[in-house]
Design a protein around this motif. Structure first.
Motif, PDB file in Angstrom:
ATOM      1  N   VAL A 202       0.825  -1.198  -0.042  1.00 30.82           N
ATOM      2  CA  VAL A 202       0.058  -0.089   0.134  1.00 30.82           C
ATOM      3  C   VAL A 202       0.889   1.056  -0.070  1.00 30.82           C
ATOM      4  O   VAL A 202       0.811   2.091  -0.681  1.00 30.82           O
ATOM      5  CB  VAL A 202      -0.912  -0.009   1.236  1.00 30.82           C
ATOM      6  N   GLU A 203       2.028   1.100   0.642  1.00 32.68           N
ATOM      7  CA  GLU A 203       2.825   2.333   0.886  1.00 32.68           C
ATOM      8  C   GLU A 203       3.329   2.646  -0.662  1.00 32.68           C
ATOM      9  O   GLU A 203       3.416   3.877  -0.946  1.00 32.68           O
ATOM     10  CB  GLU A 203       4.176   2.155   1.655  1.00 32.68           C
ATOM     11  N   GLU A 204       4.018   1.667  -1.294  1.00 38.17           N
ATOM     12  CA  GLU A 204       4.523   1.814  -2.805  1.00 38.17           C
ATOM     13  C   GLU A 204       3.083   2.438  -3.737  1.00 38.17           C
ATOM     14  O   GLU A 204       3.390   3.323  -4.500  1.00 38.17           O
ATOM     15  CB  GLU A 204       4.820   0.436  -3.409  1.00 38.17           C
ATOM     16  N   ALA A 205       2.120   2.037  -3.354  1.00 33.12           N
ATOM     17  CA  ALA A 205       0.825   2.430  -4.208  1.00 33.12           C
ATOM     18  C   ALA A 205       0.437   3.941  -3.958  1.00 33.12           C
ATOM     19  O   ALA A 205       0.338   4.696  -4.681  1.00 33.12           O
ATOM     20  CB  ALA A 205      -0.467   1.687  -3.945  1.00 33.12           C
ATOM     21  N   VAL A 206       0.543   4.165  -2.680  1.00 31.28           N
ATOM     22  CA  VAL A 206       0.390   5.815  -2.286  1.00 31.28           C
ATOM     23  C   VAL A 206       1.646   6.557  -2.698  1.00 31.28           C
ATOM     24  O   VAL A 206       1.343   7.772  -3.149  1.00 31.28           O
ATOM     25  CB  VAL A 206       0.137   5.867  -0.726  1.00 31.28           C
ATOM     26  N   TYR A 207       2.744   5.866  -2.845  1.00 29.96           N
ATOM     27  CA  TYR A 207       3.950   6.715  -3.127  1.00 29.96           C
ATOM     28  C   TYR A 207       3.822   7.053  -4.783  1.00 29.96           C
ATOM     29  O   TYR A 207       4.155   8.070  -4.918  1.00 29.96           O
ATOM     30  CB  TYR A 207       5.240   6.028  -2.954  1.00 29.96           C
ATOM     31  N   LEU A 208       3.409   6.208  -5.383  1.00 30.30           N
ATOM     32  CA  LEU A 208       3.494   6.311  -6.905  1.00 30.30           C
ATOM     33  C   LEU A 208       2.305   6.663  -7.606  1.00 30.30           C
ATOM     34  O   LEU A 208       2.421   7.441  -8.646  1.00 30.30           O
ATOM     35  CB  LEU A 208       3.975   4.866  -7.517  1.00 30.30           C
ATOM     36  N   VAL A 227     -13.963  -3.712  -8.584  1.00 31.15           N
ATOM     37  CA  VAL A 227     -13.341  -2.640  -7.863  1.00 31.15           C
ATOM     38  C   VAL A 227     -14.149  -2.332  -6.745  1.00 31.15           C
ATOM     39  O   VAL A 227     -15.551  -1.958  -6.852  1.00 31.15           O
ATOM     40  CB  VAL A 227     -13.458  -1.515  -9.137  1.00 31.15           C
ATOM     41  N   GLN A 228     -13.642  -2.101  -5.627  1.00 32.64           N
ATOM     42  CA  GLN A 228     -14.462  -1.705  -4.368  1.00 32.64           C
ATOM     43  C   GLN A 228     -14.424  -0.324  -4.166  1.00 32.64           C
ATOM     44  O   GLN A 228     -15.106   0.316  -3.686  1.00 32.64           O
ATOM     45  CB  GLN A 228     -13.445  -2.475  -3.179  1.00 32.64           C
ATOM     46  N   ALA A 229     -13.002   0.057  -4.301  1.00 31.55           N
ATOM     47  CA  ALA A 229     -12.891   1.666  -4.046  1.00 31.55           C
ATOM     48  C   ALA A 229     -12.078   2.290  -4.748  1.00 31.55           C
ATOM     49  O   ALA A 229     -10.737   1.507  -5.193  1.00 31.55           O
ATOM     50  CB  ALA A 229     -12.749   2.131  -2.864  1.00 31.55           C
ATOM     51  N   VAL A 230     -11.982   3.643  -5.360  1.00 28.34           N
ATOM     52  CA  VAL A 230     -10.823   4.038  -5.976  1.00 28.34           C
ATOM     53  C   VAL A 230     -10.391   5.488  -5.082  1.00 28.34           C
ATOM     54  O   VAL A 230     -11.315   6.193  -4.811  1.00 28.34           O
ATOM     55  CB  VAL A 230     -11.338   4.624  -7.275  1.00 28.34           C
ATOM     56  N   VAL A 231      -9.269   5.484  -4.495  1.00 25.55           N
ATOM     57  CA  VAL A 231      -8.990   6.513  -3.968  1.00 25.55           C
ATOM     58  C   VAL A 231      -7.908   7.568  -4.540  1.00 25.55           C
ATOM     59  O   VAL A 231      -6.742   7.177  -4.878  1.00 25.55           O
ATOM     60  CB  VAL A 231      -8.147   6.063  -2.480  1.00 25.55           C
ATOM     61  N   PRO A 232      -8.175   8.748  -4.536  1.00 27.64           N
ATOM     62  CA  PRO A 232      -7.285   9.738  -5.280  1.00 27.64           C
ATOM     63  C   PRO A 232      -5.988  10.021  -4.425  1.00 27.64           C
ATOM     64  O   PRO A 232      -6.369  10.118  -3.184  1.00 27.64           O
ATOM     65  CB  PRO A 232      -8.080  10.882  -5.653  1.00 27.64           C
ATOM     66  N   VAL A 233      -5.013  10.169  -4.864  1.00 26.36           N
ATOM     67  CA  VAL A 233      -3.947  10.736  -3.863  1.00 26.36           C
ATOM     68  C   VAL A 233      -3.303  11.968  -4.663  1.00 26.36           C
ATOM     69  O   VAL A 233      -2.604  11.918  -5.581  1.00 26.36           O
ATOM     70  CB  VAL A 233      -2.728   9.627  -3.916  1.00 26.36           C
ATOM     71  N   GLN A 234      -3.780  13.188  -3.951  1.00 32.23           N
ATOM     72  CA  GLN A 234      -3.420  14.343  -4.281  1.00 32.23           C
ATOM     73  C   GLN A 234      -2.180  14.883  -3.673  1.00 32.23           C
ATOM     74  O   GLN A 234      -2.552  15.993  -2.849  1.00 32.23           O
ATOM     75  CB  GLN A 234      -4.634  15.066  -4.506  1.00 32.23           C
ATOM     76  N   ASP A 243       5.078  11.654   6.073  1.00 31.46           N
ATOM     77  CA  ASP A 243       4.156  12.972   6.187  1.00 31.46           C
ATOM     78  C   ASP A 243       2.566  12.358   6.816  1.00 31.46           C
ATOM     79  O   ASP A 243       2.206  11.151   6.416  1.00 31.46           O
ATOM     80  CB  ASP A 243       3.965  13.301   4.798  1.00 31.46           C
ATOM     81  N   ALA A 244       1.875  13.193   7.495  1.00 34.34           N
ATOM     82  CA  ALA A 244       0.722  12.710   8.147  1.00 34.34           C
ATOM     83  C   ALA A 244      -0.398  12.319   7.051  1.00 34.34           C
ATOM     84  O   ALA A 244      -1.022  11.359   7.165  1.00 34.34           O
ATOM     85  CB  ALA A 244       0.123  14.042   9.079  1.00 34.34           C
ATOM     86  N   ALA A 245      -0.268  13.327   5.915  1.00 30.91           N
ATOM     87  CA  ALA A 245      -1.470  13.007   4.888  1.00 30.91           C
ATOM     88  C   ALA A 245      -0.956  11.816   4.232  1.00 30.91           C
ATOM     89  O   ALA A 245      -1.943  10.689   3.766  1.00 30.91           O
ATOM     90  CB  ALA A 245      -1.329  14.275   3.922  1.00 30.91           C
ATOM     91  N   PHE A 246       0.157  11.413   3.924  1.00 36.32           N
ATOM     92  CA  PHE A 246       0.788  10.027   3.401  1.00 36.32           C
ATOM     93  C   PHE A 246       0.275   8.963   4.378  1.00 36.32           C
ATOM     94  O   PHE A 246      -0.735   7.986   3.873  1.00 36.32           O
ATOM     95  CB  PHE A 246       2.073  10.077   3.266  1.00 36.32           C
ATOM     96  N   THR A 247       0.342   8.834   5.649  1.00 34.00           N
ATOM     97  CA  THR A 247       0.076   7.936   6.540  1.00 34.00           C
ATOM     98  C   THR A 247      -1.262   7.799   6.722  1.00 34.00           C
ATOM     99  O   THR A 247      -1.937   6.617   6.658  1.00 34.00           O
ATOM    100  CB  THR A 247       0.651   8.434   7.922  1.00 34.00           C
ATOM    101  N   ASP A 248      -1.962   8.796   6.216  1.00 31.78           N
ATOM    102  CA  ASP A 248      -3.530   8.774   6.591  1.00 31.78           C
ATOM    103  C   ASP A 248      -4.136   8.071   5.417  1.00 31.78           C
ATOM    104  O   ASP A 248      -4.907   7.308   5.471  1.00 31.78           O
ATOM    105  CB  ASP A 248      -4.292  10.191   6.455  1.00 31.78           C
ATOM    106  N   HIS A 249      -3.607   8.359   4.091  1.00 28.16           N
ATOM    107  CA  HIS A 249      -3.963   7.478   2.711  1.00 28.16           C
ATOM    108  C   HIS A 249      -3.648   6.131   2.921  1.00 28.16           C
ATOM    109  O   HIS A 249      -4.319   5.172   2.729  1.00 28.16           O
ATOM    110  CB  HIS A 249      -3.220   8.242   1.803  1.00 28.16           C
ATOM    111  N   ARG A 250      -2.629   5.777   3.562  1.00 27.84           N
ATOM    112  CA  ARG A 250      -1.915   4.498   3.538  1.00 27.84           C
ATOM    113  C   ARG A 250      -3.038   3.504   4.508  1.00 27.84           C
ATOM    114  O   ARG A 250      -3.448   2.538   4.262  1.00 27.84           O
ATOM    115  CB  ARG A 250      -0.710   4.535   4.299  1.00 27.84           C
ATOM    116  N   ARG A 251      -3.326   4.398   5.728  1.00 27.96           N
ATOM    117  CA  ARG A 251      -4.614   3.611   6.870  1.00 27.96           C
ATOM    118  C   ARG A 251      -5.623   3.509   6.010  1.00 27.96           C
ATOM    119  O   ARG A 251      -6.360   2.454   6.383  1.00 27.96           O
ATOM    120  CB  ARG A 251      -4.438   4.558   8.176  1.00 27.96           C
ATOM    121  N   ARG A 252      -6.105   4.608   5.476  1.00 27.03           N
ATOM    122  CA  ARG A 252      -7.484   4.126   4.806  1.00 27.03           C
ATOM    123  C   ARG A 252      -7.582   3.164   3.786  1.00 27.03           C
ATOM    124  O   ARG A 252      -8.573   2.326   3.852  1.00 27.03           O
ATOM    125  CB  ARG A 252      -7.899   5.731   4.076  1.00 27.03           C
ATOM    126  N   ILE A 253      -6.323   2.980   2.855  1.00 23.95           N
ATOM    127  CA  ILE A 253      -6.619   2.287   1.698  1.00 23.95           C
ATOM    128  C   ILE A 253      -6.246   0.691   2.439  1.00 23.95           C
ATOM    129  O   ILE A 253      -6.878  -0.103   1.989  1.00 23.95           O
ATOM    130  CB  ILE A 253      -5.365   2.420   0.931  1.00 23.95           C
TER     131      ILE A 253
END
Ligand SMILES: Nc1ncnc2c1ncn2[C@@H]1O[C@H](COP(=O)(O)OP(=O)(O)OP(=O)(O)O)[C@@H](O)[C@H]1O
Ligand SMILES: [Mg+2]
Length: 259
Positions: A202-208, A227-234, A243-253
């Motif tokens: 998931v970390e790699e996914a959010v990074y890229l 497809v269960q969900a599509v999460v935009p990473v802006q 970064d807190a926002a990064f960690t937040d995305h990672r947790r949610r996904i």
């Protein structure tokens, strides 16, 4: 680095389904999968083992045909493998009897480029992945990370509009993986190739990714992959995994992925 820009193609996946035959009759691996991908977008696909990630990628590559639904790349239906789509898997698939330079120049040679043009193009992509110094070595003389770089250069040398990658960094140590992630990010920025990247990280996914597609279901779950969900990473690039926002995305996904 100049003249490596090639325009990515958009991808349409509509009501995509795939059944496989089995002794108990056909089993549905993927059903009702919809996804619109913009030209140049970077999409990461995550999801539990068996939810159909590789099956979807293989259909896009043209290695498998869909049982139902619509699959278009650059507005044209996918009918089989083609030079508009480059595929990178976890095992590098290099020709062991060819040097790095020859491996990378192979595609352009196949499609009719002169030896000189193919060599010039190969040199450019070998430089892009940082392997100029080992261009005359054979694959078995390189580390796993270097071999994966060759595999990426070889695919990019065909200047595909779409790059399909199935856990390409899965077999690499953390350090090598990190450096290839940064390299892929830069290459994507420089080439604008539409990219579909399957990963278990998931970390790699959010990074890229511009968007992370979470798939769920699958034969072993008694449902079809979808497809269960599509999460935009802006988040701004290069991204900071701490970064807190990064960690937040990672947790949610991570919470969305069924185990
Ligand atoms: N050629 C095939 N014949 C029969 N069943 C298949 C075939 N290819 C895939 N499947 C089945 O389809 C389902 C989805 O497989 P797929 O390889 O796409 O999953 P995946 O999400 O890539 O899993 P992983 O994360 O483990 O790589 C699985 O249940 C698998 O057994
Ligand atoms: Mg897979």
């Amino acid at each position: 680095m100049t003249s490596t820009v090639n325009l990515g193609a958009p991808i349409t996946i509509a009501a995509l389904g795939k059944q496989f035959p089995s002794e108990q009759g056909p089993v549905t691996a993927v059903a009702g999968l919809d996804l619109e991908i913009a030209a140049g977008e970077f999409i990461a696909v995550v999801g539990a083992s068996g939810c159909g990630k590789s099956t979807v990628l293989r259909m896009l590559a043209g290695f498998e045909s869909p049982t139902s639904g619509r699959l278009e790349v650059g507005g044209a239906p996918v009918r089989g493998p083609g030079p508009d789509r480059g595929v990178v898997f976890q095992d590098y698939g290099l020709f062991p009897w060819l040097t790095v330079q020859e491996n990378v120049a192979y595609g352009p040679r196949q499609t009719g480029a002169s030896r000189r043009d193919a060599a010039a193009r190969a040199a450019r992509y070998i430089e892009l992945v940082g392997l100029t110094r080992v261009a005359n070595r054979f694959p078995q003389q390189l580390s796993g990370g270097m071999q994966q770089r060759v595999a990426i250069a070889r695919v990019l040398c065909n200047e595909p509009a779409v790059l399909l990658m199935d856990e390409p960094f899965g077999a690499l140590d953390a350090l090598t993986r990190g450096s290839l992630q940064r390299e892929l990010e830069r290459i994507h920025r420089e080439t604008g190739t539409t990219t579909l990247f399957v990963t278990h990280s998931v970390e790699e996914a959010v990074y890229l990714a511009d968007r992370v597609v979470v798939m769920s279901g699958g034969i072993s779950h008694g449902t079809a992959g979808h497809v269960q969900a599509v999460v935009p990473v802006q988040l701004d690039r290069p991204r900071d995994v701490n970064d807190a926002a990064f960690t937040d995305h990672r947790r949610r996904i991570s919470a969305l992925i069924e185990h």
